[in-house]
Motif scaffolding. Structure first.
Motif, PDB file in Angstrom:
ATOM      1  N   VAL A  58      -2.400   1.354   5.291  1.00  0.00           N
ATOM      2  CA  VAL A  58      -1.422   2.283   5.863  1.00  0.00           C
ATOM      3  C   VAL A  58      -0.047   1.959   5.294  1.00  0.00           C
ATOM      4  O   VAL A  58       0.330   0.786   5.169  1.00  0.00           O
ATOM      5  N   ARG A  68       2.099   8.487   9.290  1.00  0.00           N
ATOM      6  CA  ARG A  68       2.038   7.458   8.243  1.00  0.00           C
ATOM      7  C   ARG A  68       0.827   7.715   7.348  1.00  0.00           C
ATOM      8  O   ARG A  68      -0.312   7.747   7.827  1.00  0.00           O
ATOM      9  N   GLY A 124       3.816   1.259   5.092  1.00  0.00           N
ATOM     10  CA  GLY A 124       4.790   0.675   6.011  1.00  0.00           C
ATOM     11  C   GLY A 124       4.302  -0.629   6.615  1.00  0.00           C
ATOM     12  O   GLY A 124       3.222  -1.138   6.293  1.00  0.00           O
ATOM     13  N   HIS A 125       5.107  -1.172   7.527  1.00  0.00           N
ATOM     14  CA  HIS A 125       4.828  -2.463   8.141  1.00  0.00           C
ATOM     15  C   HIS A 125       5.212  -2.423   9.615  1.00  0.00           C
ATOM     16  O   HIS A 125       5.866  -1.497  10.075  1.00  0.00           O
ATOM     17  N   ALA A 135      -1.908   6.935   4.291  1.00  0.00           N
ATOM     18  CA  ALA A 135      -2.708   5.741   4.012  1.00  0.00           C
ATOM     19  C   ALA A 135      -3.581   5.998   2.802  1.00  0.00           C
ATOM     20  O   ALA A 135      -4.005   7.129   2.546  1.00  0.00           O
ATOM     21  N   GLY A 138       1.495  -5.827   7.806  1.00  0.00           N
ATOM     22  CA  GLY A 138       1.282  -4.510   7.234  1.00  0.00           C
ATOM     23  C   GLY A 138       0.121  -3.787   7.890  1.00  0.00           C
ATOM     24  O   GLY A 138      -0.376  -4.186   8.947  1.00  0.00           O
ATOM     25  N   GLY A 139      -0.316  -2.704   7.245  1.00  0.00           N
ATOM     26  CA  GLY A 139      -1.372  -1.876   7.801  1.00  0.00           C
ATOM     27  C   GLY A 139      -2.671  -1.964   7.040  1.00  0.00           C
ATOM     28  O   GLY A 139      -3.470  -1.017   7.049  1.00  0.00           O
ATOM     29  N   ALA A 176       2.829   0.568  12.023  1.00  0.00           N
ATOM     30  CA  ALA A 176       1.817   0.584  10.972  1.00  0.00           C
ATOM     31  C   ALA A 176       0.491   0.036  11.493  1.00  0.00           C
ATOM     32  O   ALA A 176      -0.591   0.560  11.174  1.00  0.00           O
TER      33      ALA A 176
END
Length: 577
Positions: free
Chosen positions: A400, A446, A402-403, A448, A379-380, A407
Motif C-alpha cells: 500500500v 490509498r 504511504g506509511h 496499492a 509501511g503497508g 497505510a
C-alpha cells in the motif's frame, strides 16, 4: 638653556639625574608625553626606571618617585614582566610588541589585568643609554572581546540547533541530539528525560510520591563520559522525589537553578540520595533544570550539570537553555506523537502479518518482514497464502502506498478483500479486476501494488497477475533464478483495470520468490538493473527456504530505504507426486 629645549617654565621632571643621560632630555620627554593617555616609562641599561609619566603612574598604582631606581620585578612582583623582551631590545635594538598580564596595586579586582607594551632602545652617538616603554592597558577591551565571543557562541548554539536537533521523527534520537548539542557549550553533563507513552509496552507503576521519567538522551564531556555511566543509561526509568529541583521544575513549568548546590539539596533532589558522594567526587556543583512542554502538555525536562572549574549558571545561560528547549520541544512533540502512531501501526502490522499457515501439507512457505530502519515509519507491505483446493493455493504480495496507521489500516482492507474474492476460485486477473472495483466503491484513498500467483501442483503451472508490482522469481532445483516476464497492469485503486494472467512453469521443488520494492529499489539506480540481480538467486546448500530468505535480506536489505516483505514457497517433492 640650549636651543631647541623647553623654556624654564616647564614643570620640573620627576626623575633622578643619571650620569649618562642629560636631565634636559628627560625634561623634554616629560613636556611631550607627561600628559599622554598612554603610559610612558624610561629605563636605563640595568632596566631600572629613570622616568614614568602620569598615565603609567596610574596604571601601576604607584607614585612616580617610588619607581625611580627600581626594576619592574622589584616594583611589581605580581606582574608577568617580559624581561627577556626588554633585554632583547637592549641587545639588538629591534623594537618589541608584547602582551602581558598580572596584577598591580592600581586595582582591587582579583582578576588578571592585561597590557600591550612596545619597547624601543635609546641611543646617542652609537652608545646605548636604555629603552623607552609605551604601555596601553587592554583589560577592558579583552573583557569586551570575551563577552562578545561568549554571545557569539550562544548565538551559534541557537542557530545550529535547527539543523542538529530533530533530524528524524524518532524520540530517542531527538533527545540524544538535544543532549549532545548543549555539551560542552552549556554544561559538562546533560540529560533529557521524558514522559513517553510506549504503545504495546507495559511499564510498572511509579511508587507513590514520586515522578517517573524515562532517560531518553544523555551526553557528557570526554573526561566525565565513562564516570557518569554509573548513574544509569538512556532507556532507563528514573524516579524523582517530590520537592526536588526536577519535580519543582515540572510542576511550575519554569527553569530551576541551584548554583554551588549543597549536600542537603543534592539529597533532596537526587533519585538516589546515596549517590551524593559520587556526585561530589566528580565535582558536580551546579544544576539547571529546564522544562520541556508543548501545547500545555509536559514532555519532560532538560537537566544541565556543571562540574569542577566550570562557572556557575548565569541568567544568560538560563535564557539560552530556555530558548534551546523551546526550539527542541517542537521536534520532541512531533516525535512523541509519531512514537504513539508508530507503535499502533507496528502492532497492527504485526497482527496482520502473522505467519501464514501452510494451506496444504505438500506446501512449504517462509516469510520475512524487515523495517527500513529503527526510526522508520511502518509501511503497508503485506503477504498472504490462501488455500483454494486440495492441489491449488493463492499467494499474495502487496504494498500500500504511504506509511503509518492509515497505510496499515488500508493494508488490512486490501488483505481482507483479496481473501474474500479468492473464495470464488477465479483466475488472478479476475481477482484484481474485482478488487480494483471494490477499492473504488469502499472509498479507500490509498493505491496499492499487488502480485497474485495461483500454483497448481498437479499440473506444474503457476498463474501470475500483477497490478503494478515487480515480477516474481522462480528458482528451479540446482539452478539460478529466472525472472518471470509477465504483463503488468496499473496499481489497484486507480479504476483503470486492464489486468492479465500469465502462465509460468513451476514444477515440484521450484521455489516461487515474491517481494516488495524495498528489497531492490535504490536511489540513483535503474529498477530493471536492481531486479536483474535477483537472477543470481539460488537455493543455499541446506536447501532451506528460511536460509534462502536470511541470505537475501543479508545481501539486499542492509541499505534499504523502504520496508521489505519477502515470501518463498515451493511444492514438496513426494514419491507419489
Amino acid at each position: 638653556m640650549e636651543a631647541g629645549h623647553p623654556p624654564s617654565r616647564t614643570r620640573r621632571p620627576r626623575v633622578s639625574d643619571p650620569p649618562d643621560v642629560p636631565l634636559t632630555d628627560l625634561a623634554a620627554l616629560d613636556y611631550l608625553v607627561g600628559g599622554a593617555t598612554v603610559g610612558v616609562g624610561v629605563l636605563d641599561t640595568d632596566l631600572r626606571f629613570r622616568y614614568v609619566n602620569r598615565a603609567l603612574e596610574r596604571i601601576n598604582g604607584i607614585p612616580a618617585a617610588e619607581h625611580l631606581g627600581r626594576t619592574v620585578t622589584d616594583l611589581l612582583p605580581e606582574l608577568a614582566a617580559p624581561m627577556d623582551a626588554l633585554r632583547g631590545v637592549l641587545d639588538d635594538g629591534r623594537p618589541r610588541d608584547v602582551t602581558h598580564s598580572g596584577r598591580t596595586p592600581a586595582s582591587d579586582d582579583p582578576g588578571l589585568r592585561f597590557w600591550q607594551s612596545t619597547y624601543h632602545r635609546l641611543e646617542r652617538d652609537g652608545e646605548v643609554h636604555g629603552l623607552v616603554a609605551l604601555v596601553l592597558e587592554t583589560s577592558a577591551s579583552l573583557s569586551q572581546l570575551q563577552e562578545l565571543e561568549h554571545v557569539r557562541r550562544h548565538l551559534s548554539l541557537l542557530d545550529t540547533a535547527a539543523t542538529r536537533i530533530g533530524t528524524t521523527l524518532d524520540m530517542n534520537t531527538t533527545c540524544h541530539e538535544l543532549a549532545d548539542h548543549v555539551v560542552p557549550a552549556l554544561a559538562d553533563v546533560a540529560s533529557v528525560e521524558v514522559f513517553v507513552p510506549e504503545a504495546g509496552k507495559s511499564v510498572r507503576p511509579a511508587p507513590e510520591g514520586v515522578i517517573r521519567l524515562r532517560r531518553a538522551g544523555m551526553a557528557a564531556v570526554p573526561e566525565l563520559r565513562e564516570a557518569v555511566r554509573q548513574f544509569g543509561q538512556p532507556g532507563e526509568y528514573v524516579d524523582y522525589p517530590k520537592g526536588g529541583i526536577v519535580t519543582r521544575c515540572l510542576e511550575t513549568n519554569r527553569p530551576e537553578v541551584q548554583n554551588l548546590i549543597s549536600d542537603e539539596q543534592l539529597i533532596r533532589s537526587s533519585p538516589h540520595p546515596e549517590r551524593v558522594a559520587a556526585y561530589r567526587a566528580l565535582g558536580f556543583h551546579s544544576l539547571c533544570i529546564v522544562p520541556l512542554a508543548a501545547r500545555g502538555r509536559s514532555l519532560g525536562a532538560l537537566a544541565l550539570v556543571r562540574a569542577d572549574d566550570s562557572p556557575h549558571f548565569t541568567d544568560e545561560d538560563v535564557v539560552i537553555a530556555k530558548e534551546l528547549a523551546a526550539r527542541a520541544v517542537v521536534d520532541l512533540d512531533h516525535a512523541s506523537h509519531y512514537t504513539v502512531e508508530h507503535g499502533i501501526a507496528l502492532e497492527l502490522q504485526r497482527a496482520l502479518l502473522s505467519e501464514p499457515r501452510e494451506p496444504h501439507p505438500h506446501l512449504e512457505v517462509a516469510t520475512r518482514y524487515l523495517a527500513a530502519g529503527q526510526g522508520a515509519v511502518v509501511g503497508g507491505d503485506w503477504f498472504d497464502v490462501v488455500p483454494l483446493s486440495a492441489s491449488r493455493h493463492l499467494k499474495v504480495m502487496g504494498d500500500v502506498m504511504g506509511h503509518g496507521v492509515e497505510a496499515a489500516v488500508a493494508m488490512s482492507h486490501y488483505r481482507s478483500m483479496v481473501r474474500l474474492l479468492a473464495a470464488d476460485d477465479v483466475p488472478p486477473h479476475r481477482i484484481l479486476e474485482r478488487l480494483d472495483l471494490m477499492v473504488e466503491r469502499a472509498g479507500i484513498d490509498r493505491a496499492a501494488t499487488c502480485l497474485l500467483a495461483v500454483v497448481d501442483r498437479n499440473h506444474g503451472l503457476c498463474q501470475v497477475a500483477s497490478a503494478g508490482h515487480l515480477p516474481p522469481v522462480f528458482i528451479d532445483p540446482g539452478s539460478h533464478g529466472r525472472i518471470a516476464e509477465i504483463p503488468v497492469g496499473p496499481p489497484l485503486g486507480t479504476g483503470l483495470g486492464g489486468y492479465e494472467t500469465a502462465a509460468v512453469s513451476c514444477g515440484p521443488g521450484t521455489v516461487l520468490f515474491m517481494y516488495t520494492d524495498g528489497l531492490v529499489e535504490r536511489r540513483g539506480e535503474d529498477i530493471e538493473a536492481s531486479v536483474g540481480r535477483l537472477a543470481d538467486l539460488r537455493l543455499p546448500p541446506s536447501g532451506s527456504l528460511d536460509d534462502l530468505l536470511d541470505g537475501v535480506l543479508e545481501r539486499f536489505g542492509h541499505d534499504a530505504e523502504d520496508d521489505i516483505a519477502v515470501l518463498a514457497s515451493r511444492t514438496r517433492v513426494t514419491e507419489t507426486g
